[in-house]
Design a protein around this motif. Structure first.
Motif, PDB file in Angstrom:
ATOM      1  N   VAL A 141       5.992   1.823   1.402  1.00 16.13           N
ATOM      2  CA  VAL A 141       5.450   0.493   1.102  1.00 16.13           C
ATOM      3  C   VAL A 141       5.790  -0.451   2.255  1.00 16.13           C
TER       4      VAL A 141
ATOM      5  N   ARG B 221      -0.229  -2.595   8.105  1.00 10.46           N
ATOM      6  CA  ARG B 221      -1.383  -3.395   7.689  1.00 10.46           C
ATOM      7  C   ARG B 221      -1.444  -4.684   8.505  1.00 10.46           C
TER       8      ARG B 221
ATOM      9  N   HIS C 213      -3.424  -1.015   3.348  1.00 11.79           N
ATOM     10  CA  HIS C 213      -3.218  -1.751   2.097  1.00 11.79           C
ATOM     11  C   HIS C 213      -3.272  -0.795   0.898  1.00 11.79           C
ATOM     12  N   MET C 214      -4.218   0.157   0.941  1.00 10.17           N
ATOM     13  CA  MET C 214      -4.317   1.148  -0.134  1.00 10.17           C
ATOM     14  C   MET C 214      -3.028   1.969  -0.236  1.00 10.17           C
ATOM     15  N   TRP C 215      -2.454   2.383   0.914  1.00  5.78           N
ATOM     16  CA  TRP C 215      -1.207   3.143   0.902  1.00  5.78           C
ATOM     17  C   TRP C 215      -0.052   2.291   0.397  1.00  5.78           C
TER      18      TRP C 215
ATOM     19  N   ILE D 165      -0.324  -0.053  -1.913  1.00  2.00           N
ATOM     20  CA  ILE D 165      -0.509  -0.065  -3.373  1.00  2.00           C
ATOM     21  C   ILE D 165      -0.110   1.286  -3.971  1.00  2.00           C
TER      22      ILE D 165
ATOM     23  N   LEU E 254       3.627   1.479  -4.194  1.00  2.53           N
ATOM     24  CA  LEU E 254       4.155   0.707  -5.326  1.00  2.53           C
ATOM     25  C   LEU E 254       3.937   1.452  -6.636  1.00  2.53           C
ATOM     26  N   ILE E 255       2.762   2.054  -6.790  1.00  2.00           N
ATOM     27  CA  ILE E 255       2.484   2.842  -8.000  1.00  2.00           C
ATOM     28  C   ILE E 255       3.451   4.023  -8.096  1.00  2.00           C
TER      29      ILE E 255
END
Length: 157
Positions: free
Chosen positions: A27, A34, A50-52, A54, A57-58
């Motif tokens: 993250v 990013r 940005h997708m990585w 998120i 975080l998931i």
């Protein structure tokens, strides 16, 4: 005496971003990369990082929620380390390392190297916050729902 013109772009060193990310999570690295991609005007790659971020975080919060219900075994101490290392490796392979040759080919060493003090302090603060949240969550589960957790293995003789 004329001073050389300073580089117009300021980036965090992408190699160190990948290295620090093993300690401070992908993250952390995805956020910094990013920012780098955005500074370089690469919008598609900004979105990918940005997708990585998120996904990281998931992964972190998903593991936090599932950890009390993982089965007891001799390998339970390695559940997080193993899954974390796999996630980190996936991030490095599919996103994290892509910035290293890109910056090297486009700028070489001719860019302003951002200082690491603030990101490292924020990364360390994020780790402390995550540990506090995980400890609070596990204590709450044990206190409020003692019958929900799986039975413990008997102690070894």
């Amino acid at each position: 005496m004329a001073y050389p013109k300073s580089p117009a772009i300021a980036l965090w060193n992408p190699v160190w971003t990948v290295i620090w990310s093993y300690i401070f999570t992908p993250v952390f690295g995805a956020f910094l990369q990013r920012t780098n991609w955005s500074e370089m005007g690469e919008q598609d790659r900004t979105a990918n990082s940005h997708m990585w971020m998120i996904l990281g975080l998931i992964f972190m919060f998903g593991y936090l929620l599932l950890e009390p219900w993982l089965p007891e075994s001799n390998f339970e101490d390695f559940y997080f380390l193993g899954s974390y290392t796999l996630f980190y490796a996936a991030w490095v392979i599919f996103d994290g390392w892509a910035q290293v040759p890109f910056v090297r080919d486009r700028y070489g060493d001719n860019y302003h190297h951002r200082l690491w003090g603030k990101p490292i302090m924020l990364g360390a603060g994020g780790l402390v916050l995550w540990m506090m949240m995980s400890l609070t969550y596990v204590i709450a589960i044990i206190t409020l729902f003692p019958d929900v957790l799986p039975p413990q293995l008997p102690p070894s003789p």
